[in-house]
Design an enzyme around this catalytic site. Structure first.
Site, PDB file in Angstrom:
ATOM      1  N   GLN A 186      -1.048  -3.996  -5.345  1.00 47.86           N
ATOM      2  CA  GLN A 186      -1.764  -5.219  -5.709  1.00 47.86           C
ATOM      3  C   GLN A 186      -1.033  -6.480  -5.269  1.00 47.86           C
ATOM      4  OE1 GLN A 186      -4.749  -5.529  -6.788  1.00 47.86           O
ATOM      5  NE2 GLN A 186      -5.257  -3.471  -7.502  1.00 47.86           N
ATOM      6  N   ALA A 207      -4.470  -0.622   2.266  1.00 43.00           N
ATOM      7  CA  ALA A 207      -5.143  -1.652   3.062  1.00 43.00           C
ATOM      8  C   ALA A 207      -6.363  -2.248   2.381  1.00 43.00           C
ATOM      9  CB  ALA A 207      -5.547  -1.060   4.415  1.00 43.00           C
ATOM     10  N   THR A 244      -2.420  13.951  12.430  1.00 40.81           N
ATOM     11  CA  THR A 244      -2.757  13.001  13.481  1.00 40.81           C
ATOM     12  C   THR A 244      -3.113  11.643  12.884  1.00 40.81           C
ATOM     13  OG1 THR A 244      -3.599  14.790  14.860  1.00 40.81           O
ATOM     14  CG2 THR A 244      -4.282  12.554  15.433  1.00 40.81           C
ATOM     15  N   CYS A 331      -8.960   3.993 -10.856  1.00 40.70           N
ATOM     16  CA  CYS A 331      -8.498   5.385 -10.791  1.00 40.70           C
ATOM     17  C   CYS A 331      -8.324   5.999 -12.171  1.00 40.70           C
ATOM     18  CB  CYS A 331      -7.183   5.460 -10.016  1.00 40.70           C
ATOM     19  SG  CYS A 331      -7.374   5.020  -8.275  1.00 40.70           S
TER      20      CYS A 331
END
Length: 387
Positions: A186, A207, A244, A331
């Site tokens: 945050q 992000a 990857t 969450c």
């Protein structure tokens, strides 16, 4: 009726330029950055340009940035990779049991893996006390608990917005030789922030909290720190996080941070003014109480209690009235337990069970804030049975 989203700490919409950046790389940079042919080298250049841009904006070195799927994975990687010591019951005569120290009200991305490790007998968890403003109280590091081998701190609380003075504590951890993790999810993009200046061993970021794409984050790991990987299967990210890499998402994340840092000063002033406008209206019209009002806070975050209301009922009423808010972390939205951070702050049961979080994007107009306050006041009156 337009929807007024005041739950922006949960997520933010990406900048338009970020959407275009991600789409461009999905279209034009399809190679695997681990491949040695031309397409792979082109993807590798784009990935490393994103890494260098992030490092520049975060006060870090490029090789200190490990790309992850988000802040949650980054925090879990730090916990799994930095805690070292004997399991409980297997400690040596002079080592003491493995102990970890963290701040109360940590995001589930930190609290849950630490609690799981404690339940499995890997370590014991102790919490740093908080004062009534949500700031750290006392100094457990003045007399460290036996076997202290990891400290995790929350830089800015996702629910109250309280900003903790973490730099002196991180310096103490370094002096004690104790690895430290800073949850900066945050904080980054909302505060001036510099990894090297703060001094943490590792820090996690995501992000989508600063208008980047979802599905990408990073763990910053100080050069020279030993980080054991929690996944296995590839050489990527210096062997610290196999899989990857997503060139498109990494590039979008880097651009989002660049854009946010360019506007940070203006954004902070504008957003704090909007938050203060909302809080003033709610105090005036609802008798609301602002939690952590005495602490330095994120400019966009307000934790507000409405005495005489049940928070769950008020949240439902607000949704029906077209206002987005939350009880705390997205969450932890499935939990019916009272907010751990508000409990640690010593709130009365009435305030504890009537608190909601409002968090702004910073692009709202004063008129939208006034409209949101009016809708909130009407819902508060209905939940209290006043209308």
């Amino acid at each position: 009726m337009s929807f007024l989203d005041l739950d922006r700490n949960a997520t933010t919409p990406p900048y338009g330029a970020v959407v275009e950046c991600v789409a461009k790389h999905l279209r034009d940079t399809p190679g695997n950055p681990g491949s040695r042919h031309a397409a792979g080298r082109r993807a590798r250049r784009a990935l490393e340009e994103a890494r260098e841009s992030l490092a520049d904006g975060l006060g870090a070195e490029p090789d200190e940035i490990v790309f992850t799927s988000g802040g949650t994975e980054a925090a879990n990687l730090a916990i799994a990779g930095l805690i070292r010591g004997p399991r409980l019951g297997n400690e040596g005569a002079n080592s003491g049991p493995t102990t970890v120290l963290l701040t109360p009200g940590e995001h589930p991305a930190v609290a849950a893996p630490l609690d799981a490790g404690a339940a499995a007998g890997r370590w014991r968890v102790r919490h740093w006390p908080l004062d009534e403003h949500g700031l750290l109280k006392g100094d457990p590091l003045a007399d460290p608990p036996p076997g202290l081998r990891f400290v995790s701190l929350l830089h800015a609380h996702n629910e109250t917005g309280a900003i903790l003075d973490v730099a002196p504590i991180l310096a103490r951890c370094n002096a004690l030789g104790v690895p430290s993790h800073l949850d900066a999810v945050q904080a980054v993009g909302k505060l001036p922030w510099n990894f090297h200046a703060l001094g943490a061993t590792a820090a996690s970021i995501g992000a989508h909290k600063f208008r980047g794409p979802r599905g990408i984050g990073a763990l910053l790991v100080r050069s020279g720190a030993k980080l054991a990987p929690s996944l296995h299967g590839g050489h990527q990210e210096g062997g610290r996080r196999p899989g990857t890499e997503s060139v498109a998402l990494a590039s979008g994340m880097a651009l989002a941070l660049e854009l946010r840092l360019k506007e940070l000063s203006e954004w902070t002033e504008r957003t704090a003014g909007l938050r203060d406008r909302l809080e003033a209206a709610l105090k005036r019209d609802c008798g609301a109480v602002v939690n952590a009002a005495g602490a330095p806070r994120l400019p966009n975050t307000a934790s507000v209690a409405f005495p005489g209301c049940d928070g769950e009922a008020l949240l439902v009423a607000l949704d029906l009235a077209g206002v987005g808010a939350s009880l705390g972390s997205a969450c932890a939205s499935g939990s019916s337990e009272p907010s751990p951070v508000l409990k640690a702050m010593g709130l009365t049961p009435e305030l504890l069970h009537s608190s909601l979080r409002f968090s702004l994007l910073g692009e709202e107009t004063p008129e939208e804030i006034d409209e949101a306050a009016a809708r909130i006041a009407a819902c508060v009156g209905r939940v209290r049975g006043e209308v």
